[in-house]
Design an enzyme around this catalytic site. Structure first.
Site, PDB file in Angstrom:
ATOM      1  CD1 TRP A 174      -2.055  -2.424   1.616  1.00 17.83           C
ATOM      2  CD2 TRP A 174      -3.187  -1.274   0.009  1.00 17.83           C
ATOM      3  NE1 TRP A 174      -3.224  -3.111   0.995  1.00 17.83           N
ATOM      4  CE2 TRP A 174      -3.671  -2.372   0.177  1.00 17.83           C
ATOM      5  CE3 TRP A 174      -3.394  -0.401  -0.896  1.00 17.83           C
ATOM      6  CZ2 TRP A 174      -4.786  -2.786  -0.672  1.00 17.83           C
ATOM      7  CZ3 TRP A 174      -4.506  -0.555  -1.692  1.00 17.83           C
ATOM      8  CH2 TRP A 174      -5.122  -2.085  -1.583  1.00 17.83           C
TER       9      TRP A 174
ATOM     10  CG  ASP B  19      -3.420   4.356   4.250  1.00 18.28           C
ATOM     11  OD1 ASP B  19      -4.504   3.878   4.849  1.00 18.28           O
ATOM     12  OD2 ASP B  19      -3.190   3.240   3.133  1.00 18.28           O
TER      13      ASP B  19
ATOM     14  CE  LYS C 283      -8.147  -2.405   4.681  1.00 20.10           C
ATOM     15  NZ  LYS C 283      -8.239  -3.763   4.171  1.00 20.10           N
TER      16      LYS C 283
END
Length: 362
Positions: A103, A173, A197
């Site tokens: 990511w 993030d 999530k």
């Protein structure tokens, strides 16, 4: 209701049962209005009260830090990968990135489309199975911000401490580990997270940032990609993902009821310890992927002796009601995602299954 699955999906992921039951009870008639919240105008007082409540509750869980605002956006973290350099990477400045996995790599690739970038630290040479050394970051003098991915869902590594950046804004993030533990938001210029999530269902992205940062005017990008647009309009410039925001509010309410972030962290450490202890005490039958000191509380990655045995593990686990244990397609192996809403009982059941599987196939 039939027995619920042992849900270890990486995202969209498990939601608290109590939240799902509340949503079910309010789904058709929300607070006596005769409508579902999905049917309401986002300009109406009923929805706006939920919207504001979610923002206030989120900041309250973080200790009400001064000077920070909450935005509700769309497009997931992937859109933030582009919005951040669009808004903050001005000509003559550099966007710096700590490379920790898949990511972080995607975030860097997007930033390169908009301006100059640099890599402040990287663990690529170790297949991203550790967090790089943060004590010797390479930050150019013209650094506009330092971006980190606090938890890598694919590799299973997580920052145990955050870098000290001085006057350089730290942007994180936190899509996969927001609110999994106590966090001092004052260390950050901005935190963002896809909700699917730890905060709710997919559809909404939460941004927590210093108000002066969000207010910066950038005129040469589309209106919908300016943070200032959403700051000025309380994230109601266009139609928000109203049901997802409602669900985020309910998940935040649940976190408060469970004891806040301190209780979440304690519970998450206990869940992760169950599985990591099983891996470490298996005599090599299970092999953890990440460097032990950098192991994630949220995404526990491990391998078996062969891909055939891993496939059998997944097949046998599914028969027992376990969902989502196959590793990401890019790296293979196995992965258990133990987000806030995954109960201790599910992790205990998985630890027991792993023990039985080893006895049968070890």
């Amino acid at each position: 209701m039939n027995k619920r699955a042992y849900n270890f999906n990486a995202g969209p992921a498990a939601l608290p049962l109590k939240v799902l039951e509340r949503a079910q009870a309010e789904f058709v008639d929300f607070r006596g209005t005769g409508m579902s919240i999905m049917e309401m105008s986002h300009r109406g007082a009923v929805y706006e009260s939920v919207h504001n409540e979610a923002q206030e509750r989120l900041l309250r869980l973080l200790g009400n830090p001064k000077g920070y605002k909450v935005l509700f956006l769309q497009g997931g973290a992937s859109t933030q990968f582009a919005m951040i350099p669009m808004n903050f990477l001005k000509q003559g400045t550099v966007g710096s990135y700590v490379m920790t996995g898949s990511w972080a790599d995607k975030a860097l690739k997007e930033a390169k489309l908009f301006g100059e970038t640099s890599i402040a630290a990287s663990s690529k040479e170790d297949q991203y199975m550790r967090i790089p050394d943060l004590d010797h970051l390479e930050l150019p003098d013209r650094t506009a911000y330092l971006h980190i991915t606090s938890n890598e869902t694919i590799e299973g590594v997580q920052f145990q401490k955050y870098p000290e950046t001085g006057q350089v804004p730290l942007i994180a993030d936190m899509s996969s580990d927001i609110f999994c533990r106590v966090t001092d938001v004052n260390k950050f210029g901005m935190i963002y997270a896809g909700a699917q999530k730890n905060l709710g269902p997919s559809g909404v992205t939460v941004v927590i940032a210093k108000e002066d940062k969000l207010a910066e005017q950038v005129e040469n990008i589309p209106t919908m990609f300016r943070y200032s647009t959403f700051l000025k309009n309380n994230s109601l410039y266009n139609t928000p993902p109203s049901f997802s925001v409602y669900m985020v509010n309910e998940v935040l309410r649940w976190i408060e009821e469970e004891g806040g972030l301190t209780a979440m962290e304690q519970m998450n450490r206990e869940k992760a310890a169950l599985l990591y202890d099983g891996i470490d005490q298996s005599g090599g039958f299970y092999r953890g992927c990440a460097e032990p000191r950098d192991r994630s509380l949220m995404n526990i990655t491990f391998r078996l002796a062969s891909e055939e045995l891993e496939k059998l593990f997944v097949k046998e686990s599914e028969k027992e009601g376990f969902i989502g244990l196959k590793g990401h397609r890019s790296v293979g192996g196995l992965r258990a995602s133990t987000y806030n809403a995954v109960p201790y009982e599910s992790c205990k059941a998985l630890a027991d299954f792993m023990d039985v599987f080893q006895k049968q196939h070890g």
